[in-house]
Design an enzyme around this catalytic site. Structure first.
Site, PDB file in Angstrom:
ATOM      1  N   LYS A 103     104.432  55.840  28.657  1.00 45.63           N
ATOM      2  CA  LYS A 103     103.267  55.052  29.556  1.00 45.63           C
ATOM      3  C   LYS A 103     102.218  54.811  28.467  1.00 45.63           C
ATOM      4  O   LYS A 103     102.360  55.212  27.318  1.00 45.63           O
ATOM      5  CB  LYS A 103     102.578  56.279  30.486  1.00 45.63           C
ATOM      6  CG  LYS A 103     102.172  57.562  30.035  1.00 45.63           C
ATOM      7  CD  LYS A 103     101.716  58.342  30.879  1.00 45.63           C
ATOM      8  CE  LYS A 103     101.315  59.568  30.447  1.00 45.63           C
ATOM      9  NZ  LYS A 103     100.582  60.735  31.358  1.00 45.63           N
ATOM     10  N   TYR A 116      73.823  52.769   8.545  1.00 50.88           N
ATOM     11  CA  TYR A 116      72.679  53.154   9.497  1.00 50.88           C
ATOM     12  C   TYR A 116      72.047  54.416   9.511  1.00 50.88           C
ATOM     13  O   TYR A 116      72.952  55.434   9.374  1.00 50.88           O
ATOM     14  CB  TYR A 116      73.301  52.665  11.031  1.00 50.88           C
ATOM     15  CG  TYR A 116      73.458  51.337  11.278  1.00 50.88           C
ATOM     16  CD1 TYR A 116      72.385  50.219  11.301  1.00 50.88           C
ATOM     17  CD2 TYR A 116      74.701  50.736  11.186  1.00 50.88           C
ATOM     18  CE1 TYR A 116      72.598  48.991  11.474  1.00 50.88           C
ATOM     19  CE2 TYR A 116      75.044  49.399  11.459  1.00 50.88           C
ATOM     20  CZ  TYR A 116      74.011  48.485  11.590  1.00 50.88           C
ATOM     21  OH  TYR A 116      74.295  47.213  11.941  1.00 50.88           O
TER      22      TYR A 116
END
Length: 376
Positions: free
Chosen positions: A36, A266
């Site tokens: 899946k 950042y």
């Protein structure tokens, strides 16, 4: 949706997946590989076809749509859709594609019955909740369910399935065995009405370590892709010897010095304590390399483990390559896997990420992917 705009490279070893399947076959009589979610990021069609060629009698997918995609690729063995037919379109597609959907409730059963005939009934798998509290009928529904099934000759129950919540945790074995006992009672009730119905309960952990829960069909998932579901427990030995099947590499965009006292990325969360050399690599959270790896992740560059510096950005990440001589723009850096003993496993990356290997593989596997098709 697969990511197609970057320069990441996911390489999937079909040979490793087949080796893991063979390893599972040594302890399981009839494993039904769970493929899946695009085979946990490894590629639905390629993995499914390789497993069928290896002798898998059926595979399990998530949705009916996945099953239809696999069938269209030429997969000829049985396909079980674990989420079932969610609407009328799914029911029609399951019937026309010869897919065996799970049935979660009476409404779903009747939806599928409308697509079959007495001469050509739709085959279904009955889903039972034995402890997950997630989907399916309960033990108390068996009698009424069998009565309803006897009035619907256009559907034929061929399998009953349930899912184990903590089979990978030996400290909760009492709960696992209680689920097993509940499933045994369910199967007894079903077989008094449908003697040939097959039972399927065991996931990867139970397939490897709990033979008493195997029933007729076993459902290995994560073990196929090289992750030991029993890692870190007293039962870990049962999952040893599995081979990782996915590696992920990205290119170096630039290499430059980072002087002592200078910050990077950042938030200025990392400041160099000594002169260093950094490489900026083409991977970030937009490429499913999690921001949770900021200042925590590791990669493989030039055959060595190197740390992530500062925050992971949208499409770039900084790594410390001070001790990697000769690294240059265009070189490949491995986020997962990698050559030699420095390789980063999915389990290790998951620990750094704060998640599980399933998520690591499903997400990183969405990047541009190719298969190593050499299966011996």
């Amino acid at each position: 949706m697969p990511i197609s705009y970057n320069k990441a490279s996911v390489v999937v070893s079909l040979q490793s997946i087949i080796a893991n399947y063979r390893r599972i076959r040594t302890v399981a009589q009839r494993p039904m590989p769970v493929i899946k979610s695009d085979a946990y990021g490894h590629g639905l069609e390629a993995v499914g076809m390789a497993l069928e060629a290896e002798g898998a009698r059926e595979c399990a997918v998530g949705t009916v749509g996945e099953g239809a995609k696999l069938r269209k690729a030429g997969f000829g063995a049985d396909i079980v859709a674990l989420l079932g037919a969610l609407d009328r379109e799914d029911a029609q597609l399951a019937a026309s594609s010869g897919i065996i959907p799970t049935v979660l409730d009476i409404a779903g059963l009747e939806r599928l019955a409308a697509q079959g005939t007495t001469e050509r009934p739709v085959r279904v798998a009955l889903k039972f909740d034995t402890g997950m509290a997630r989907l399916g009928f309960t033990e108390h529904d068996v009698s009424a369910l069998c009565e309803r099934l006897r009035t619907l000759p256009s559907v034929r129950p061929v399998m009953a399935v349930s899912h184990l919540a903590v089979a990978d945790d030996p400290t909760q074995s009492a709960f696992t065995m209680a689920q097993g006992a509940a499933f045994a009672r369910i199967m007894a009730g079903l077989r008094s009405n449908f003697p040939d119905i097959m039972g399927s309960l065991s996931n990867s952990a139970a397939t490897l370590a709990h033979p008493q829960l195997h029933w007729d069909v076993q459902r290995p998932g994560i073990a196929l892709y090289g992750s030991n579901p029993l890692r870190g427990t007293a039962l870990a030995r049962h999952g040893e010897g599995l081979l990782p099947a996915m590696s992920v590499s990205v290119p170096v965009l630039q290499v430059h010095p980072l002087p002592a006292g200078r910050s990077i990325s950042y938030g200025r969360t990392y400041t160099a304590t000594k002169d260093a050399t950094v490489a900026i690599i083409a991977a970030g959270y937009a490429d499913n390399y999690s921001r949770a790896l900021s200042g925590r992740g590791v990669a493989v560059a030039g055959g060595r483990r190197v740390p992530v510096l500062g925050r992971v950005c949208m499409q770039t990440t900084a790594i410390d390559v001070t001790d990697v001589p000769g690294i240059a723009t265009g070189d490949r850096v491995w986020l997962l896997g990698g050559p030699g003993p420095a390789t980063v496993s999915a389990d290790e990356l998951a620990d750094l990420w704060g998640t599980i290997s399933y998520e690591v593989l499903c997400l990183l596997g969405m990047n541009p992917r190719r298969h190593d098709d050499s299966v011996e």
